[in-house]
Write an enzyme that holds these catalytic residues in place. Structure first.
Site, PDB file in Angstrom:
ATOM      1  N   ASP A   1       0.873   1.096   8.792  1.00 62.16           N
ATOM      2  CA  ASP A   1       0.240   0.171   8.394  1.00 62.16           C
ATOM      3  C   ASP A   1       0.920  -1.059   7.801  1.00 62.16           C
ATOM      4  O   ASP A   1       0.696  -0.993   5.998  1.00 62.16           O
ATOM      5  CB  ASP A   1      -0.750   1.056   7.832  1.00 62.16           C
ATOM      6  CG  ASP A   1      -1.762   0.373   6.601  1.00 62.16           C
ATOM      7  OD1 ASP A   1      -1.797  -0.617   6.889  1.00 62.16           O
ATOM      8  OD2 ASP A   1      -2.869   1.332   6.584  1.00 62.16           O
TER       9      ASP A   1
ATOM     10  N   ASP B   1       1.290  -1.462  -0.410  1.00 68.99           N
ATOM     11  CA  ASP B   1       0.276  -0.201  -0.071  1.00 68.99           C
ATOM     12  C   ASP B   1       0.813   1.295  -0.108  1.00 68.99           C
ATOM     13  O   ASP B   1       1.110   1.423   1.076  1.00 68.99           O
ATOM     14  CB  ASP B   1      -0.624   0.070   1.582  1.00 68.99           C
ATOM     15  CG  ASP B   1      -1.794   0.943   1.021  1.00 68.99           C
ATOM     16  OD1 ASP B   1      -1.557   2.293   0.508  1.00 68.99           O
ATOM     17  OD2 ASP B   1      -2.290   1.135   2.422  1.00 68.99           O
TER      18      ASP B   1
END
Length: 647
Positions: free
Chosen positions: A507, A488
C-alpha cells in the site's frame, strides 16, 4: 449398496486400528509392554478378521478382502501429514518384529490431541486431491496408510482406492520428543498463512452517489441520537457495579454498544474516506482517544464490507475492458481482503503466476470532501473526539492525502520506485506491479504470503526485535536518505513471511516526498533531542515554524517535551524497552495542551511524517520490542552529513 458397505468396512477396520494404537500408546507410556502389547495386537487382528467376514457375508461373499477398482488418478490421491516425520508427527504402531503379511496393517495416526489437521492445499490454487479429500478426518499423511494395496478393504465390484502409510519406526521416541514436536508445530513462524476476509464482512452495495452516501450518514446521526437517549435512560435506572466502576462504556452516552454497532455498520457500508479516517484513528493508543471509541475503530479497521459481484465486475469491465479475463487462468470472485478504498481478489495469470488485484470502490474518489465533512459532523455532534483534534487545516491535508490514495496509477509508480530503492534488501521486499492489469481504479501486484504485524505478538522476542529494528531503520532511511516515505503505518501494510523471514511492504498510496530544505532542519531537531539539548530544539523548532517564539510557556514546554520524548530512544546505548516506555502515550498526553495553545499550524509535511513515526513506535510498543536505537540514528546522521558535504 456396494459403495456403502465398502465405506462401512473401512470405518470399522479403522476404528479397530485406532483402538489398538491408543492401547499401545498408553501401555508404552506406562512402561508396560511385551505380552500385553502382543495380546492387544492379536485381539485387534481377530476383530478385523471377524468384521471383514461378517460384512462380506452380508454382501453374499466368501472372500474377506478384494480390491476396490476405483481409480482417482494415481498418486494425486496420496494423503500427507502437515508435520514432518522427524518431528514425530506420524507414528507406526506395527510390532518390532517382522510383520505378518496376512495380518492387516496398522493405521498411522498423528500423535496429537483431538482430530488430525484438516486438508490444506499448499497454495490457493493447488488441487487438494480427489473428491471428498478436503473433508477427510485423517488429515495429511506422508507415506501409505496401508503398506500393500492388497491390504485395502475391498469387495467384489468395489472400486480400487489407494491409501498411504508412513512406515518409519518410532523407536526411541519419547513423550517429551512428541511434546516438543507439537510445540514446534504450534509456533506462528512454522505455520502456513493465508489472508482471509474478516468474518464480519458482508456483501453490500457501495452507495455511489453523494445523496446516497449522505443518507447513510444522516441515518447514523439519527441512530446515534436515539441510542444516546436510550443509554441515558438506562443510566438513570442502573447503579454502578459493586467494584465502583461505571455501568456503561464510558462517560459519553453516545459510546454505547448499540451506537458502536451503528458506527461500525455505517462506516463499513459507505467505505471510502470516512472508513479511512476511522482506520487512521484505530492505530492510535488509548491515551489519544477514548479507549471505547478506539475499540470501535479497531473493529472498523479489521472489517469492511465488499461489493456485490455485479458492481465489482462493472468496475473491472469499465477499467480493463470486457476481455480482461482472457489474461487470467483463474479469478476468485470473492475478495480475500476489503479495505477503505478497495477490495483485493486472488487471481492467477496464464503462466501460473498468482497475483492480487485491488479494485477501487465506485464513487469513493468523488465523495472524499462530502464523506469527511459528514463523518466529522457526526463525531463532533456526539463529542466523541477531543476538542480541536482535527482543526480545519488538518482536515484539508487529509482531504488531499485521501485524493492521492485514490489514484492507483500514482500508487503503482510509487511502488515501483520503492521496489527499486529496496532492491536486494535482506529483510524487506516490495511486490512487483503487474502493469497489464493496472488502471486508474485497478492495481495488480504479485501475491505475497505471510500475516500482518498485529498477528505477530506470538513470535519469539528475537524475531519481534528484528522486525521492529528494521522498521525503525527503514523510517530513518525513507526520510533522510530516500526523501521518499510511505506514511501509512497501518499494521496490514507490513506482512511478515515466516518461511522467507522477510517483511513485505504494501500500500503505497500514502507515499510522499520530502524536500531537503525540510529534512536539513528536521534531522538537526532529532539530533538535539537525542543529545537532550533543549535550547537547540527550541531554536530549530522556531526556524522550522513549529513555534513562533511568542507562545505561552505551557505551550512551548509541551512542544519541547514531545520532541525530547521522541528522541529518548536515540539517546542511550542501552537497549530501549518499547513495551514499558510508553513513548506514544507520553506524547499524546501533551496533545491537548498543544491543541489549545498553538498559535500557528505545524508544517504540512509533519502531519504524515509524525503519523508514520508515531505508528512505527506504536508497532514496536505493541510487539514489546527491546533493542538499542542510538547506533541506528548515529549512522543515519553521519551518512546524511556526508551527503550534504558532497552536494
Amino acid at each position: 449398496m456396494a459403495a456403502i458397505l465398502g465405506d462401512t468396512i473401512m470405518v470399522a477396520k479403522g476404528l479397530v486400528k485406532l483402538t489398538q494404537a491408543a492401547v499401545e500408546t498408553h501401555l508404552q507410556h506406562l512402561g508396560i509392554g511385551g505380552e500385553l502389547i502382543m495380546a492387544a495386537r492379536a485381539l485387534q487382528s481377530t476383530a478385523v478378521e471377524q468384521i471383514g467376514m461378517f460384512l462380506g457375508k452380508v454382501q453374499g461373499q466368501d472372500k474377506h478382502e478384494e480390491y476396490f477398482a476405483e481409480n482417482f488418478g494415481g498418486p494425486e490421491g496420496e494423503f500427507h501429514f502437515s508435520v514432518p516425520h522427524a518431528a514425530g508427527a506420524s507414528t507406526d504402531f506395527s510390532s518390532a518384529s517382522a510383520p505378518d503379511q496376512s495380518a492387516p496393517p496398522s493405521l498411522g495416526h498423528a500423535h496429537s490431541e483431538g482430530p488430525a489437521p484438516a486438508y490444506v492445499a499448499s497454495g490457493p490454487f493447488r488441487e487438494a486431491g480427489f473428491p471428498g479429500q478436503a473433508s477427510s478426518p485423517l488429515g495429511r499423511a506422508n507415506g501409505r496408510l496401508f503398506a500393500n494395496p492388497r491390504d485395502s478393504f475391498s469387495a467384489m465390484g468395489f472400486q480400487r482406492r489407494f491409501f498411504h502409510q508412513d512406515q518409519s519406526p518410532v523407536g526411541g521416541l519419547t513423550a517429551e520428543d512428541i511434546e516438543k514436536a507439537r510445540q514446534a508445530k504450534a509456533r506462528p513462524e512454522n505455520k502456513q498463512h493465508k489472508q482471509t476476509l474478516s468474518e464480519h464482512a458482508r456483501e453490500r452495495k457501495v452507495p455511489v452517489t453523494r445523496i446516497g452516501r449522505l443518507a447513510n450518514f444522516g441515518g447514523l446521526a439519527v441512530g446515534l441520537g436515539f441510542g444516546a437517549l436510550a443509554e441515558v435512560a438506562k443510566k438513570s435506572l442502573r447503579s454502578e457495579d459493586p467494584s465502583g466502576k461505571k455501568a456503561v462504556l464510558g462517560s459519553s452516552p453516545f459510546l454505547s454498544e448499540a451506537n458502536a454497532e451503528r458506527i461500525v455498520r455505517t462506516l463499513c457500508k459507505v467505505r471510502g474516506a470516512a472508513l479511512k479516517l476511522g482506520q487512521m484513528l484505530s492505530i492510535q493508543d488509548d491515551a489519544f482517544i477514548n479507549p471505547h471509541l478506539a475499540k470501535i475503530f479497531e473493529r472498523v479497521r479489521q472489517s469492511a464490507d465488499f461489493m456485490p459481484l455485479k458492481q465489482m465486475m462493472k468496475t473491472l469491465n469499465n477499467d480493463l475492458g470486457p476481455n480482461w479475463r482472457d489474461k487470467l487462468e483463474y479469478f476468485e470472485e470473492r475478495p480475500f481482503a476489503a479495505a477503505s478504498i478497495g477490495q483485493v481478489h486472488l487471481a492467477r495469470m496464464k503462466g501460473g503466476r498468482e497475483v492480487a488485484m485491488k479494485i477501487q470502490y465506485p464513487g469513493v474518489a468523488q465523495s472524499i470532501n462530502s464523506d469527511v465533512n459528514n463523518l466529522m459532523a457526526v463525531l463532533n455532534m456526539s463529542n466523541m473526539l477531543p476538542e480541536g483534534l482535527f482543526p480545519e487545516h488538518l482536515i484539508d491535508v487529509l482531504r488531499r492525502e485521501l485524493a492521492l490514495e485514490c489514484d492507483y496509477q500514482r500508487e503503482a509508480a510509487c511502488a515501483r520506485k520503492f521496489r527499486d530503492l529496496l532492491k536486494g534488501h535482506p529483510f524487506f521486499y516490495v511486490p512487483e506491479i503487474v502493469d497489464e492489469l493496472c488502471s486508474p481504479h485497478v492495481l495488480t501486484t504479485e501475491l505475497v504470503s505471510g500475516f500482518p504485524l498485529d498477528q505477530a505478538e506470538g513470535l519469539s522476542q528475537e524475531i519481534r526485535n528484528e522486525i521492529c529494528y528494521n522498521i525503525l531503520v527503514l523510517c530513518l532511511r525513507e526520510l533522510f536518505e530516500f526523501h521518499f516515505m510511505q506514511t501509512d503505518p497501518n499494521w496490514s501494510n507490513f506482512f511478515y513471511d515466516p518461511q522467507q523471514h522477510k517483511v513485505a511492504l504494501l500500500d503505497f498510496g500514502a507515499t510522499r516526498e520530502y524536500d531537503r530544505s525540510f529534512t536539513d532542519l528536521y534531522i538537526q531537531i532529532i539530533r538535539a533531542a537525542a543529545d537532550r539539548d533543549r535550547e537547540t530544539v527550541r531554536a530549530k523548532s522556531i526556524e522550522m515554524k513549529f513555534l513562533t517564539g511568542y507562545e505561552v510557556k505551557v505551550m512551548e514546554d509541551a512542544h519541547l517535551d514531545a520532541i525530547l520524548i521522541l528522541g529518548e530512544a536515540f539517546a542511550s546505548d542501552e537497549p530501549f524497552d518499547f513495551g514499558t516506555q510508553s513513548t506514544t502515550e507520553k506524547i499524546h498526553n501533551l496533545i491537548p495542551v498543544m491543541l489549545r495553545h498553538r498559535l500557528v499550524p505545524p508544517p504540512e509535511e509533519t502531519y504524515s511524517l509524525h503519523r508514520k513515526m508515531g505508528g512505527s513506535f506504536l508497532i514496536c510498543s505493541k510487539l514489546k520490542a527491546r533493542f538499542p536505537c542510538k547506533a541506528m540514528f548515529e549512522e543515519a546522521y553521519s551518512n546524511y552529513c556526508k551527503r550534504q558535504a558532497q552536494q
